[in-house]
Scaffold this active site. Structure first.
Site, PDB file in Angstrom:
ATOM      1  N   ASN A 113      -6.240 -15.132  21.727  1.00  0.00           N
ATOM      2  CA  ASN A 113      -7.018 -13.908  21.960  1.00  0.00           C
ATOM      3  C   ASN A 113      -8.394 -14.285  22.514  1.00  0.00           C
ATOM      4  O   ASN A 113      -8.902 -15.373  22.244  1.00  0.00           O
ATOM      5  CB  ASN A 113      -7.184 -13.146  20.632  1.00  0.00           C
ATOM      6  CG  ASN A 113      -7.908 -11.822  20.811  1.00  0.00           C
ATOM      7  OD1 ASN A 113      -7.631 -11.063  21.746  1.00  0.00           O
ATOM      8  ND2 ASN A 113      -8.851 -11.526  19.925  1.00  0.00           N
ATOM      9  N   ASP A 116      -9.508 -10.419  14.923  1.00  0.00           N
ATOM     10  CA  ASP A 116     -10.547 -11.288  15.487  1.00  0.00           C
ATOM     11  C   ASP A 116     -10.874 -12.459  14.566  1.00  0.00           C
ATOM     12  O   ASP A 116     -12.047 -12.783  14.306  1.00  0.00           O
ATOM     13  CB  ASP A 116     -11.806 -10.482  15.841  1.00  0.00           C
ATOM     14  CG  ASP A 116     -11.530  -9.452  16.919  1.00  0.00           C
ATOM     15  OD1 ASP A 116     -10.697  -9.736  17.796  1.00  0.00           O
ATOM     16  OD2 ASP A 116     -12.123  -8.367  16.883  1.00  0.00           O
ATOM     17  N   SER A 121      -9.594  -8.247  33.988  1.00  0.00           N
ATOM     18  CA  SER A 121     -10.283  -9.355  34.672  1.00  0.00           C
ATOM     19  C   SER A 121      -9.922 -10.702  34.047  1.00  0.00           C
ATOM     20  O   SER A 121      -9.837 -11.712  34.765  1.00  0.00           O
ATOM     21  CB  SER A 121     -11.794  -9.136  34.666  1.00  0.00           C
ATOM     22  OG  SER A 121     -12.326  -9.221  33.372  1.00  0.00           O
ATOM     23  N   GLU A 170     -16.070 -15.600  29.711  1.00  0.00           N
ATOM     24  CA  GLU A 170     -14.677 -15.406  29.255  1.00  0.00           C
ATOM     25  C   GLU A 170     -13.700 -15.960  30.289  1.00  0.00           C
ATOM     26  O   GLU A 170     -12.725 -16.633  29.937  1.00  0.00           O
ATOM     27  CB  GLU A 170     -14.392 -13.912  29.039  1.00  0.00           C
ATOM     28  CG  GLU A 170     -15.071 -13.330  27.833  1.00  0.00           C
ATOM     29  CD  GLU A 170     -14.667 -11.888  27.567  1.00  0.00           C
ATOM     30  OE1 GLU A 170     -14.841 -11.450  26.432  1.00  0.00           O
ATOM     31  OE2 GLU A 170     -14.194 -11.200  28.497  1.00  0.00           O
ATOM     32  N   ILE A 175      -3.888  -3.520  17.433  1.00  0.00           N
ATOM     33  CA  ILE A 175      -3.821  -4.543  16.384  1.00  0.00           C
ATOM     34  C   ILE A 175      -2.404  -5.094  16.347  1.00  0.00           C
ATOM     35  O   ILE A 175      -1.437  -4.324  16.341  1.00  0.00           O
ATOM     36  CB  ILE A 175      -4.219  -3.924  15.025  1.00  0.00           C
ATOM     37  CG1 ILE A 175      -5.703  -3.562  15.043  1.00  0.00           C
ATOM     38  CG2 ILE A 175      -3.891  -4.885  13.873  1.00  0.00           C
ATOM     39  CD1 ILE A 175      -6.171  -2.797  13.829  1.00  0.00           C
ATOM     40  N   ARG A 218       3.461  -0.266  14.278  1.00  0.00           N
ATOM     41  CA  ARG A 218       2.943  -1.475  14.961  1.00  0.00           C
ATOM     42  C   ARG A 218       4.015  -2.558  14.999  1.00  0.00           C
ATOM     43  O   ARG A 218       4.143  -3.290  15.980  1.00  0.00           O
ATOM     44  CB  ARG A 218       1.718  -2.004  14.228  1.00  0.00           C
ATOM     45  CG  ARG A 218       0.507  -1.096  14.290  1.00  0.00           C
ATOM     46  CD  ARG A 218      -0.709  -1.804  13.708  1.00  0.00           C
ATOM     47  NE  ARG A 218      -1.804  -0.896  13.402  1.00  0.00           N
ATOM     48  CZ  ARG A 218      -2.650  -0.396  14.294  1.00  0.00           C
ATOM     49  NH1 ARG A 218      -2.538  -0.723  15.561  1.00  0.00           N
ATOM     50  NH2 ARG A 218      -3.618   0.417  13.919  1.00  0.00           N
ATOM     51  N   HIS A 272     -12.363 -12.726  22.697  1.00  0.00           N
ATOM     52  CA  HIS A 272     -13.206 -11.704  22.059  1.00  0.00           C
ATOM     53  C   HIS A 272     -14.655 -11.912  22.515  1.00  0.00           C
ATOM     54  O   HIS A 272     -15.146 -13.045  22.541  1.00  0.00           O
ATOM     55  CB  HIS A 272     -13.100 -11.834  20.538  1.00  0.00           C
ATOM     56  CG  HIS A 272     -13.893 -10.789  19.811  1.00  0.00           C
ATOM     57  ND1 HIS A 272     -13.472  -9.479  19.711  1.00  0.00           N
ATOM     58  CD2 HIS A 272     -15.088 -10.849  19.175  1.00  0.00           C
ATOM     59  CE1 HIS A 272     -14.370  -8.789  19.038  1.00  0.00           C
ATOM     60  NE2 HIS A 272     -15.363  -9.586  18.703  1.00  0.00           N
TER      61      HIS A 272
HETATM   62  C1  GRF Z   1     -12.866  -8.655  27.166  1.00  0.00           C
HETATM   63  O1  GRF Z   1     -14.238  -8.491  27.017  1.00  0.00           O
HETATM   64  C2  GRF Z   1     -12.270  -9.300  25.952  1.00  0.00           C
HETATM   65  O2  GRF Z   1     -13.151 -10.130  25.291  1.00  0.00           O
HETATM   66  C3  GRF Z   1     -11.922  -8.113  25.079  1.00  0.00           C
HETATM   67  O3  GRF Z   1     -11.499  -7.134  25.977  1.00  0.00           O
HETATM   68  C4  GRF Z   1     -12.150  -7.327  27.222  1.00  0.00           C
HETATM   69  C5  GRF Z   1     -11.111  -7.302  28.297  1.00  0.00           C
HETATM   70  O4  GRF Z   1     -11.678  -7.291  29.579  1.00  0.00           O
HETATM   71  N1  GRF Z   1     -10.912  -8.491  24.110  1.00  0.00           N
HETATM   72  P1  GRF Z   1     -10.725  -7.384  30.859  1.00  0.00           P
HETATM   73  O5  GRF Z   1      -9.713  -6.254  30.736  1.00  0.00           O
HETATM   74  O6  GRF Z   1     -10.068  -8.721  30.835  1.00  0.00           O
HETATM   75  O7  GRF Z   1     -11.590  -7.223  32.040  1.00  0.00           O
END
Ligand code: GRF
Length: 193
Positions: free
Chosen positions: A101, A139, A7, A168, A86, A59, A103
Site C-alpha cells: 500500500n 495503514d 498517478s 510517492e 478497507i 468487504r 499512504h
Molecule cells: C495517493 O496519495 C496515495 O498515497 C493514497 O491515495 C492517493 C492515490 O493517488 N493512498 P493516485 O490515484 O495514485 O493519483
C-alpha cells in the site's frame, strides 16, 4: 488496485516499462469506472477489470472477487495504489507479504483519510509518504520505503499533496522491488537471485 486519479498506477507501469523494475503490470482493478486510473490504463494498454464494491454484500465478498481476478492473471504481487476501500484478512491472507500500500504520510503518523490535511492541522514541519506491506489494521504493516517532504508555511493541502505525490511515484516502484526481494526475487533487472 485503484479508486482515484491513478498517478501511482501510471508511475508503476512506467517503472516496469522504462525503469529498472523487472515486473509487468498485468491488470488494473478499479471499483468505479469514472476514476482517472481507468483512462490511464486504457492509454497504457493495461487490462482493466471493474469490481464495483456496491455490488458485493460484504468487504469479504469484494476481497474474494479481487482474489479471483488476480489469480486468473497469475498475479504474484498486488499494489493498492489509492484503493479507497478497507481490505480484509481474506485478501491479506491470499497474498501474504505480497500486498503493498502507499499512504501520503510518514506512518505511523496520520493514518486514515485526509492524511495531508491531518499533517497540516497538526502543524508538523515534515511529512511525506510511506509504502508498506498491508496488515489487518488500516495503514499499518511493515514499512518498505518512506520519503520525507518538508511542510512549508505557505502550503495548502493541494500544494503539499502534490509534492508528496512526486515522492510517492519514486518510492512505490522501489517498494515493489523490495517486497519482491523479501520474497527471494530481487525485482530489479540484472539482480535476479
Ligand atoms: C495517493 O496519495 C496515495 O498515497 C493514497 O491515495 C492517493 C492515490 O493517488 N493512498 P493516485 O490515484 O495514485 O493519483
Amino acid at each position: 488496485m485503484a479508486s482515484g486519479a491513478g498517478s501511482n498506477f501510471e508511475a508503476l507501469v512506467r517503472a516496469c516499462r522504462q525503469g529498472p523494475l523487472a515486473a509487468t503490470v498485468e491488470l488494473l482493478v478499479v471499483n468505479r469506472m469514472d476514476c482517472g486510473a481507468r483512462g490511464r490504463a486504457e492509454r497504457l494498454g493495461v487490462p482493466i477489470q471493474l469490481l464495483d464494491h456496491q455490488l458485493y454484500p460484504s468487504r469479504d465478498d469484494l476481497d474474494r472477487a479481487l482474489i479471483a481476478a488476480f489469480q486468473a492473471q497469475g498475479v504474484d504481487l498486488v499494489v493498492m495504489a489509492g484503493w479507497m476501500r478497507i481490505v480484509t484478512p481474506v485478501l491479506i491472507g491470499a497474498f501474504p507479504q505480497r500486498l503493498v500500500n502507499i499512504h501520503p504520510s510518514l506512518l505511523p503518523s496520520f493514518r486514515g483519510l485526509d492524511a495531508v490535511g491531518q499533517a497540516l492541522a497538526a502543524g508538523v514541519s515534515l511529512s511525506g509518504c510511506t509504502a508498506h506491506l498491508v496488515a489487518a489494521e488500516v495503514d499499518a504493516g511493515p514499512i518498505l520505503v518512506q520519503a520525507a517532504v518538508p511542510v512549508l508555511a505557505v502550503d495548502t493541502r493541494a500544494s503539499l499533496a502534490a509534492r508528496i505525490q512526486v515522492q510517492e511515484h519514486r518510492i512505490l516502484p522501489l517498494a515493489v522491488a523490495l517486497a519482491a526481494a523479501r520474497l527471494g526475487t530481487s525485482g530489479i533487472e540484472g539482480q535476479q537471485r
